[in-house]
Write a protein that holds these residues in place. Structure first.
Motif, PDB file in Angstrom:
ATOM      1  N   THR A 171      -9.296  -3.528   0.192  1.00  0.00           N
ATOM      2  CA  THR A 171     -10.632  -3.135   0.633  1.00  0.00           C
ATOM      3  C   THR A 171     -10.790  -3.350   2.128  1.00  0.00           C
ATOM      4  O   THR A 171     -10.021  -4.087   2.757  1.00  0.00           O
ATOM      5  N   VAL A 173       0.826  -1.209   0.000  1.00  0.00           N
ATOM      6  CA  VAL A 173       0.000   0.000   0.000  1.00  0.00           C
ATOM      7  C   VAL A 173       0.860   1.259   0.000  1.00  0.00           C
ATOM      8  O   VAL A 173       0.580   2.243  -0.694  1.00  0.00           O
ATOM      9  N   ASN A 221       1.428   1.473  -4.289  1.00  0.00           N
ATOM     10  CA  ASN A 221       0.101   2.062  -4.537  1.00  0.00           C
ATOM     11  C   ASN A 221      -0.988   1.013  -4.721  1.00  0.00           C
ATOM     12  O   ASN A 221      -1.899   1.180  -5.533  1.00  0.00           O
ATOM     13  N   GLU A 222      -0.856  -0.115  -4.003  1.00  0.00           N
ATOM     14  CA  GLU A 222      -1.883  -1.157  -4.076  1.00  0.00           C
ATOM     15  C   GLU A 222      -3.069  -0.769  -3.198  1.00  0.00           C
ATOM     16  O   GLU A 222      -2.914  -0.068  -2.187  1.00  0.00           O
ATOM     17  N   SER A 223      -4.241  -1.239  -3.594  1.00  0.00           N
ATOM     18  CA  SER A 223      -5.451  -0.926  -2.831  1.00  0.00           C
ATOM     19  C   SER A 223      -5.986  -2.189  -2.167  1.00  0.00           C
ATOM     20  O   SER A 223      -6.052  -3.248  -2.787  1.00  0.00           O
TER      21      SER A 223
END
Length: 324
Positions: free
Chosen positions: A284, A276, A280-282
């Motif tokens: 939930t 993250v 820039n990983e998302s």
């Protein structure tokens, strides 16, 4: 490994080995994601483990170790193929389409499978309610992780390759736990670093035909690999394979397998922070909840090992059932 052998291990060395496994393996998911941007997945596995294996074997030779272990070679092959070729190979493969943080979360169920597959110790491991509750809660956490993806799949919003990756990741922790338990049960008299070297070499060679089948050699050129991928695979070879995997195999020889498996507490947290924060990983909210549910289940599974005797209440299952 018997109690006497476990006591011979220096507490300082044990703590250092755990720290290496915790921190380095937590970061390998992030670096695998970088490496597969330049290397095809199976070829990357071959380069990583053949390089690490032969380097470590050369070091063993310089240390004067007996590197030809004919009797133990089959055991090294089986455990190495399960842990490195199958379990880690799946992780490498799916990181082409899945975020490294999500992959780390999904394989955090390792300790649950250690308990399930360790049939010889069912009577000990399943004698408390907290362990059984932990197993049930752990599977609930896995369902949470898959629930969102399955809903997207039914609605047509989930790519088929992503769904296949998620399903493959169910196999990875099972193969890893099975290989670890096999390595512990068939412990070699040779130094841990020798066994580790042969496990990596055998697994590395197994990646080569897999790469041929996937036609990875047809269009691959070394000049097309970016610097970041070279740096990532160097990190994986030196720290992820030689350093952390050697520490892990040594810990399996001197500590109980279920205790060694607690690296799954820390690895996904580090992987999520790196993914993250730097890639820039998302992730939930439901996936984060699933992670904490799984980590809580792992805590329950391991709690009886550290609880005072007065709190270790036997489970309601009758002894004759456990003997089967």
């Amino acid at each position: 490994m018997d109690v006497t052998a476990q006591k011979k291990a220096s507490i300082g060395l044990v703590i250092t080995a755990f720290a290496i496994v915790f921190i380095v393996w937590g970061s390998t998911y992030f670096f695998i994601g970088i490496a597969v941007k330049g290397f095809p997945p199976m070829l990357m596995g071959a380069v990583r483990y053949l390089s690490a294996g032969f380097l470590l074997l050369a070091w063993c030779g310089l240390k004067g170790d007996r590197v030809r272990i004919k009797k133990e070679l089959i055991s090294a092959a089986i455990s190495g193929l399960l842990m490195l070729f199958v379990a880690t190979g799946i992780v490498i493969w799916v990181e082409i389409t899945l975020p490294s943080a999500l992959v780390a979360i999904l394989v955090s169920a390792n300790p649950i499978w250690f308990i399930i597959l360790d049939k010889a110790n069912w009577r000990t491991n399943l004698k408390t309610k907290t362990t059984v509750y932990g197993l049930l809660i752990g599977f609930a956490g896995i369902l949470l992780l898959f629930g969102e993806s399955l809903l997207h799949s039914f609605s047509g919003r989930l790519d088929g390759s992503v769904l296949r990756g998620l399903l493959l990741l169910m196999i990875s922790p099972i193969a890893w736990s099975a290989g670890s338990l096999y390595a512990k049960k068939h412990a070699s008299q040779a130094p841990a670093r020798v066994n580790t070297a042969w496990q990596m070499i055998i697994a590395g060679f197994a990646f080569l035909p897999a790469g041929l089948i996937h036609r990875e050699f047809d269009s691959f050129t070394l000049s097309s690999v970016p610097l970041q991928s070279w740096l990532a695979i160097t990190y994986l070879i030196v720290f992820g394979s030689i350093g952390a995997f050697s520490a892990y195999i040594w810990l399996l020889q001197v500590r109980p397998a279920t205790q060694v498996s607690i690296h799954s507490y820390v690895n996904p947290v580090i992987a999520v922070l790196l993914g993250v924060g730097f890639a820039n990983e998302s992730i939930t909210g439901l996936q984060v909840i699933g992670l904490f549910v799984i980590l809580f289940s792992v805590l329950l599974v391991n709690l009886p090992k550290y609880a005072p005797p007065s709190l270790k209440k036997p489970i309601w299952i009758r002894p004759q059932i456990l003997k089967q």
